[in-house]
Scaffold this motif. Structure first.
Motif, PDB file in Angstrom:
ATOM      1  N   THR A   1      41.608  30.473  59.862  1.00 53.01           N
ATOM      2  CA  THR A   1      40.714  31.121  61.232  1.00 53.01           C
ATOM      3  C   THR A   1      41.642  31.943  61.718  1.00 53.01           C
ATOM      4  O   THR A   1      42.942  31.606  62.112  1.00 53.01           O
ATOM      5  CB  THR A   1      40.371  29.988  61.608  1.00 53.01           C
ATOM      6  N   GLY A   2      40.925  33.064  62.292  1.00 51.91           N
ATOM      7  CA  GLY A   2      41.095  33.451  63.541  1.00 51.91           C
ATOM      8  C   GLY A   2      41.848  32.495  64.865  1.00 51.91           C
ATOM      9  O   GLY A   2      40.978  32.199  64.312  1.00 51.91           O
ATOM     10  N   THR A   3      42.709  32.658  66.097  1.00 49.24           N
ATOM     11  CA  THR A   3      42.937  32.570  67.189  1.00 49.24           C
ATOM     12  C   THR A   3      42.381  33.024  67.929  1.00 49.24           C
ATOM     13  O   THR A   3      42.915  33.092  69.103  1.00 49.24           O
ATOM     14  CB  THR A   3      44.202  31.625  67.156  1.00 49.24           C
ATOM     15  N   GLY A   4      42.572  34.628  67.930  1.00 52.41           N
ATOM     16  CA  GLY A   4      41.965  35.837  69.009  1.00 52.41           C
ATOM     17  C   GLY A   4      42.887  35.680  69.826  1.00 52.41           C
ATOM     18  O   GLY A   4      42.921  36.537  70.740  1.00 52.41           O
TER      19      GLY A   4
ATOM     20  N   ARG B   1      46.640  36.018  64.711  1.00 52.65           N
ATOM     21  CA  ARG B   1      47.577  34.864  64.845  1.00 52.65           C
ATOM     22  C   ARG B   1      45.820  33.919  63.731  1.00 52.65           C
ATOM     23  O   ARG B   1      45.150  33.735  65.100  1.00 52.65           O
ATOM     24  CB  ARG B   1      47.963  34.503  65.718  1.00 52.65           C
ATOM     25  N   THR B   2      46.123  33.331  62.954  1.00 53.75           N
ATOM     26  CA  THR B   2      45.580  32.505  62.243  1.00 53.75           C
ATOM     27  C   THR B   2      45.991  31.019  62.207  1.00 53.75           C
ATOM     28  O   THR B   2      47.252  31.391  62.664  1.00 53.75           O
ATOM     29  CB  THR B   2      45.371  32.817  60.680  1.00 53.75           C
ATOM     30  N   ALA B   3      45.451  30.249  61.648  1.00 55.13           N
ATOM     31  CA  ALA B   3      45.423  29.184  61.855  1.00 55.13           C
ATOM     32  C   ALA B   3      45.200  28.225  60.710  1.00 55.13           C
ATOM     33  O   ALA B   3      43.866  28.638  60.109  1.00 55.13           O
ATOM     34  CB  ALA B   3      45.135  28.484  62.941  1.00 55.13           C
ATOM     35  N   PRO B   4      45.113  26.943  59.848  1.00 51.14           N
ATOM     36  CA  PRO B   4      44.203  26.615  59.235  1.00 51.14           C
ATOM     37  C   PRO B   4      43.123  26.022  59.562  1.00 51.14           C
ATOM     38  O   PRO B   4      43.413  25.642  60.501  1.00 51.14           O
ATOM     39  CB  PRO B   4      46.569  25.473  58.598  1.00 51.14           C
TER      40      PRO B   4
ATOM     41  N   PRO C   1      59.943  36.843  56.410  1.00 53.21           N
ATOM     42  CA  PRO C   1      58.520  36.382  55.764  1.00 53.21           C
ATOM     43  C   PRO C   1      58.345  35.616  57.360  1.00 53.21           C
ATOM     44  O   PRO C   1      58.520  34.946  58.227  1.00 53.21           O
ATOM     45  CB  PRO C   1      59.248  35.173  55.033  1.00 53.21           C
ATOM     46  N   ARG C   2      57.017  36.442  57.137  1.00 52.68           N
ATOM     47  CA  ARG C   2      56.416  36.045  58.303  1.00 52.68           C
ATOM     48  C   ARG C   2      54.986  35.040  57.858  1.00 52.68           C
ATOM     49  O   ARG C   2      54.257  35.668  56.712  1.00 52.68           O
ATOM     50  CB  ARG C   2      55.636  36.956  59.216  1.00 52.68           C
ATOM     51  N   PHE C   3      53.636  34.335  58.600  1.00 51.17           N
ATOM     52  CA  PHE C   3      52.797  34.158  57.927  1.00 51.17           C
ATOM     53  C   PHE C   3      52.258  33.737  59.753  1.00 51.17           C
ATOM     54  O   PHE C   3      52.064  33.337  60.470  1.00 51.17           O
ATOM     55  CB  PHE C   3      53.591  31.958  57.885  1.00 51.17           C
ATOM     56  N   PHE C   4      50.402  33.421  58.773  1.00 55.13           N
ATOM     57  CA  PHE C   4      49.526  32.785  59.546  1.00 55.13           C
ATOM     58  C   PHE C   4      48.999  34.099  60.610  1.00 55.13           C
ATOM     59  O   PHE C   4      49.024  34.084  61.534  1.00 55.13           O
ATOM     60  CB  PHE C   4      49.538  31.929  60.225  1.00 55.13           C
ATOM     61  N   LEU C   5      49.567  35.781  59.847  1.00 60.94           N
ATOM     62  CA  LEU C   5      49.030  36.671  60.687  1.00 60.94           C
ATOM     63  C   LEU C   5      48.022  37.189  59.754  1.00 60.94           C
ATOM     64  O   LEU C   5      48.761  37.804  58.069  1.00 60.94           O
ATOM     65  CB  LEU C   5      50.649  37.169  60.893  1.00 60.94           C
ATOM     66  N   ARG C   6      47.401  37.526  60.141  1.00 57.82           N
ATOM     67  CA  ARG C   6      46.165  38.951  59.361  1.00 57.82           C
ATOM     68  C   ARG C   6      45.895  40.398  60.431  1.00 57.82           C
ATOM     69  O   ARG C   6      45.637  40.208  61.262  1.00 57.82           O
ATOM     70  CB  ARG C   6      44.638  37.811  59.154  1.00 57.82           C
ATOM     71  N   PRO C   7      46.428  41.420  59.079  1.00 61.05           N
ATOM     72  CA  PRO C   7      46.329  42.532  60.099  1.00 61.05           C
ATOM     73  C   PRO C   7      44.829  42.679  60.287  1.00 61.05           C
ATOM     74  O   PRO C   7      44.311  42.463  59.783  1.00 61.05           O
ATOM     75  CB  PRO C   7      46.572  43.284  58.735  1.00 61.05           C
ATOM     76  N   VAL C   8      45.055  43.673  61.695  1.00 57.81           N
ATOM     77  CA  VAL C   8      43.787  43.841  61.688  1.00 57.81           C
ATOM     78  C   VAL C   8      43.706  45.009  62.209  1.00 57.81           C
ATOM     79  O   VAL C   8      42.500  46.160  62.746  1.00 57.81           O
ATOM     80  CB  VAL C   8      42.984  42.928  63.045  1.00 57.81           C
ATOM     81  N   GLU C   9      44.439  45.957  62.291  1.00 57.92           N
ATOM     82  CA  GLU C   9      44.768  47.770  62.517  1.00 57.92           C
ATOM     83  C   GLU C   9      46.373  48.010  62.514  1.00 57.92           C
ATOM     84  O   GLU C   9      46.573  47.483  62.454  1.00 57.92           O
ATOM     85  CB  GLU C   9      44.141  47.586  63.862  1.00 57.92           C
TER      86      GLU C   9
END
Length: 448
Positions: free
Chosen positions: A298-301, A288-291, A264-272
């Protein structure tokens, strides 16, 4: 006496038929379905190892065997079948209970690479939906990424690591059983863009992952702790708190070796999705995202990749427009007021909706019961006006005049017998017939 057509034989359609015959002792209901088999997602969406949920078919069967309810399978409403306008000519009222047939997409580069599928396509394959294709899902796959944190995502992750001994007692089609048994997927990454306290799965479903034989569930405590509610779940509502407590227990265990692993993985938004030299999916790139402090992220870059030869997206469903009915593309639903279809803001006489096409893909199976009752209450309030319309004494004759050859209840029972016979020949209790030809051939046996 009203003749009502219910389009769709899943839970919402069956609950609609049940409410109609319970609340009006003269109404007659025809439950129409495009498939020759009833029960909708209970047959073709519930995971095969969830036998308790699948046993709901018994209750739905009782509805369809009611003396004033008739099941008519193999009836397409819309292009290539019976037009919605013609259906209105044959029945006093029509209730559409057609669910949400389309998958939401990620909308990112590489989403259509070979090896990238919707979870629905994978579920349809191992559930023997006659429209399913064998896309070689597991061919060469050592690692899989499942994008989403709902119960369907957990279902497909569980199926990827289940053994043949655990699945042979289900009704899974033999070809899917053989493929899964021979699968070599060792790592399944279950990925969400938000934190553990916002996952949409239920506690019962997530606990099942920890009971899988020869499978370790590995939660990164540092990653999960990016969610403040993971560190202190005391303020969460009960269901979410219990979810977090299960994940906290896993995060607190020392890593242990197992042939298969679920991550189980968290705070990850697929981009490609990226490809290998042969053009097949090979990895998913995530940001990587953050609350953000307001329930979102929100994205962290910052980015990372997870290797995968199989990617399954499970990010929700959408309703599909029905020819002849209004449709709200934004919500993926038919506009309605208490179940009455609205055309230009006014109720359309004799047209109703229930289930996901009415309210969107929300809730559990039981949510369909009050939803259906609301629609039926509206329909029966309109009964006096509806009964003034002149319709055929038996709408089935009109359907046949449209070129329809319905599979009636005896045909469905013949399919059930054929699946039991197939299972017995394979040393199993039952095995689903996997395609249209086999289903039609079995249904025809009822006539002979």
């Amino acid at each position: 006496m009203l003749h009502v057509a219910v389009v769709g034989s899943g839970p919402s359609g069956c609950y609609t038929a049940q409410s109609l015959v319970q609340l009006d002792h003269e109404v007659h209901v025809d439950v129409l379905d495009r498939l020759p088999c009833p029960y909708g997602l209970v047959r073709y969406g519930v995971a095969p190892d969830h036998e308790k949920i699948k046993s709901l078919q018994g209750a739905l069967c009782t509805v369809l065997e009611h003396e004033r309810v008739r099941f008519l399978g193999g009836v397409t409403v819309g292009p290539g079948g019976v037009a919605a306008a013609r259906l209105r000519e044959l029945y006093h009222a029509v209730v559409y209970c057609v669910g949400a047939a389309a998958d939401r997409r990620l909308g990112i580069p590489g989403e259509d690479l070979p090896g990238s599928w919707s979870a629905t396509e994978f579920v349809s394959w191992y559930s023997a939906h006659p429209d399913a294709v064998d896309g070689g899902f597991l061919r060469g796959a050592r690692a899989a990424v499942v994008i989403g944190m709902g119960n369907v995502a957990l279902d497909v992750a569980r199926m990827l690591v289940r053994g043949v001994a655990e699945l042979s007692g289900t009704d899974m089609p033999q070809a899917a059983l053989d493929t899964l048994a021979a699968g070599r997927v060792a790592d399944v990454h279950l990925v969400g863009r938000r934190g553990p306290s916002q996952a949409r799965f239920t506690t019962k479903e997530v606990r099942e992952l920890g009971a899988l034989p020869d499978t370790a569930v590995l939660v990164d405590p540092a990653e999960a702790a990016l969610d403040p509610a993971f560190r202190d779940p005391s303020g969460l509502p009960g269901p979410l708190r219990r979810n977090v407590e299960v994940l906290r227990a896993w995060a607190g265990r020392p890593p242990h070796d197992a042939p298969r692993r679920i991550h189980p993985r968290f705070f990850l938004r697929p981009v490609e999705l990226t490809a290998d030299g042969a053009g097949h999916v090979s990895a998913v790139r995530f940001e990587r995202t953050a609350p953000d402090g307001h329930g979102g992220v929100t994205g962290t870059g910052r980015y990372e990749e997870i290797e995968a030869q199989l990617v399954l997206r499970s990010v929700g469903y959408r309703g599909v427009a029905l020819e002849g009915l209004p449709f709200d593309a934004a919500s993926g639903t038919v506009p309605h007021r208490a179940g009455r279809v609205l055309r230009a803001g006014a109720a359309a006489p004799g047209e109703y909706v229930a289930g996901w096409i009415k309210r969107g893909p929300t809730g559990v199976i039981g949510t369909n019961r009050p939803c259906a009752k609301e629609t039926v209450t509206s329909l029966l309030a309109d009964a006096t006006a509806l009964a003034e319309r002149d319709v055929p004494a038996d709408p089935l004759e009109g359907l046949r005049a449209e070129g329809v050859d319905p599979v009636e209840w005896a045909g469905w029972r013949a399919i059930e017998r054929a699946e039991a016979e197939l299972g017995a020949s394979l040393g199993r209790h039952v095995a689903k017939l996997p395609d249209w030809d086999a289903l039609r051939a079995a249904a025809r046996r009822a006539a002979t």
